[in-house]
Design a protein around this motif. Sequence first.
Motif, PDB file in Angstrom:
ATOM      1  N   GLU A   1     -28.042 -22.626  -7.580  1.00 37.23           N
ATOM      2  CA  GLU A   1     -29.532 -22.226  -7.022  1.00 37.23           C
ATOM      3  C   GLU A   1     -29.685 -21.269  -5.943  1.00 37.23           C
TER       4      GLU A   1
ATOM      5  N   LEU B   1     -31.228 -24.118 -15.785  1.00 35.16           N
ATOM      6  CA  LEU B   1     -31.652 -22.977 -14.600  1.00 35.16           C
ATOM      7  C   LEU B   1     -31.642 -21.523 -14.747  1.00 35.16           C
TER       8      LEU B   1
ATOM      9  N   CYS C   1     -34.785 -19.160 -15.513  1.00 28.98           N
ATOM     10  CA  CYS C   1     -35.004 -18.033 -14.358  1.00 28.98           C
ATOM     11  C   CYS C   1     -34.984 -16.600 -15.104  1.00 28.98           C
TER      12      CYS C   1
END
Length: 793
Positions: free
Chosen positions: A510, A583, A587
């Motif tokens: 992250e 993720l 993204c």
Amino acid sequence: MNFSIYDLDQNIKNLLNIDNFLDGLSVNDFIEEISKEHYLKGLEVKNDKQYLDPKPYIRTFESTIRYLKQLEVEANESKINNESKMESFELQHSHNVIELNSEIESSMKELDNLDKSISSISSKINPLGTQLNKISNSRDRSQETIFLIRAYHGFFTKETYAPLENLRVSKKLEDKIKCAKTVKNLRNLAIQVSNESQSSTLKCIKSIETYGDKMESELLEKFEIASNNDEDLDFEIMNEIAKILMEYNEGINVIQTFVNNNDIIIQEQDESDELSESDFIKFSDPNFSDFKLPESLLSTFDNLKFEIKSRVRISSKVFDDPKPIIKIFITRIYAQIIRNKLTNLLNNSLSNSLAHVRILHLLHNLVFNFTSQIKEFLIVEEFEKETSELSTLLDQCFSDLFIEYIGDNIYFNREKKNLENLIYDIVHKFNTMNESIITNKSLALRLENLDNIEFREKPMVDRFGFSLEKKRTTQFKTYVKNKLNENRTSQRLSNDNLNEYTTINTLKVETVLKSVIESITRVLELSPKSAEYSLEILEILIIDFGKLYIGGGLEIIYDECKKASTNLHYLKSFNVVSEILLLMSSCIKKIILPCATNNPNTKNRMINLLNNFISQCELSLNIISDEFYETVIKNLTGYLNKQKKKDFNCDAIEDDTEACELISDYLNNLHSQLKNSLNGKNLDKLLIKIGLEFRGLLLEHFKKFTVNSIGGIVLTKDVIRYQSIIDEWKLPVLTDSFAILKEIGNLFTVNSNLVNSLITEGQLAQMKPYLVRQYISKRADFEPSYVDKIFKR
């Protein structure tokens, strides 16, 4: 004349008017109206019907028809009379038109003659007017020349000229402007006629210049006094002085005085709006997002905005053409004040690439918004009606401020350095904790040697992508080695700092993704080559970070799986990797790919890079899953091999068999750890795969043992325990598939006479006869002849 006792009354005659019919009176309405008074009541006859006398109706209609005919005759006569009158009127109108036409032709001839006369007179007057203008201009120039020569003679002989001085001290603006223009021309004349060998000519030049400087200094002093009254500026005096000095030397000094005479330029040059040390630490932290510029700097820009707007309005009242003055003022604001503010902040942040690009981005947005507001103000105030000179100047000033920080890839090189440093820090610590495992590359070697056509036979684009990927990985590894060599001599990492790097961590991913998104945001606003730069950022994310960090994490999972440990804690990484891939793909699809919408080739390279990375990660997970599955099946097979021959051919029913105990404990432990490590479809798919294979192992296992009636009960007990464990997994497909095991157990417990009915019902009826026969043949009381009879039916 007509006589009738039933003559029409006046009401009916009034109805016979064309206007009534035009207003909507119908024929039926008319007939009802003229006949409504002519029916009789009284005499009653049979059937209660009233008596109706037709005579009044007939007489009334006859009278109406006669009256209508009379009206027709009168109408025809009126028509003939009107036609006769119309012919006479048309004839008279024609005579009138002919007479009027002749009068018009006569008037047109007179107008033509008048136009010719006017044209003739104009042709004679115009040359005369031109000559008069030339004579007038020549006279004016002669007078100016005579005045100029006399003034020169006065300064040459007496160092002054009274008429010129009278113009200077006059209260009329025209005289003062004439004085300024004369002094300018007088100086030019003196320079032209000067001779170094004649000192008197040089002295004359000095006298004229002294006089001009005195005139200008007095006017500038008055201008400053008029402009220093903040409460009530004397715009009339300022405008007059500006006009005079514009004629004298194009207003160079009065413009300079006007531009310098403001608090913002005097005060702001000495102010500093630097960030504190703690601010720079925050700006250097990848996880810190609430970074802001100093309030004093924002206040400075608000003051600048107010001052520019104020000076623009004032200059429009002081100068006839305010644009040159506004240009000078804006240029000085950007070149002196704003540039100094930016230089201080940006140069102080150069030691940290992340802090630098963050501050650069904030300052770029601040100045961009500031510039846009000034441009909007100039448009609203109608300073940009015909041209866009001021807007173009503002754009150029804005661009000049940042060119040394953005141009020639300077900015993006720092952006890349920032990401590479962040990734290096994570990858280095991760490799330090797992160096032996990652160095072996067991999973990578298995991927390379995997006999998979889809993986081996890539199209040319993919092969090109793989070569770039390999090159990029090699470059980054070299970069990491260089960093390691630098750090070995400076510091050593403590184990406390490395505990969070033993396995891959979603928080680290992250952090990297947030930094990538932040970089993309800056690239879109700071660089025109956003598509190309976005591809490079994607390569850093996937190849530098994805291959080394996520790929290293998969190597660790694979190594743990190969150890066949009873602790399945490493399977938790399955969910972590799945979350990370989700993720990253989200993204990339939502943030990075749209940057190359207008560049199809770059976008295709991005898509191929992403797809190749995701497919390799999924393939690695499949390999690990298969390795784990094979380990589980190997363990189950080993426990089944511990089944004793007498377990199902015994004389007494005891506790569950040893193999059943071992398998039950193993399955319960396995399910418990899998639930804690996996979830969703990953868990269900793996459990179903293991359950179905375990069912197959049991089906083959029961073919190996001779079973008597008591042993059949023991076997059924084992099956029931297996079923109860599988039922706890709450997967219907497994529950249904394990039901047949109990029916197979019944083959060993029922009387031989009931075997026939058993195999024709339930799931055994769906099994192939030769398979059923293999189980029946393991009954202790097996008789081939009886079985042959059963299957021949």
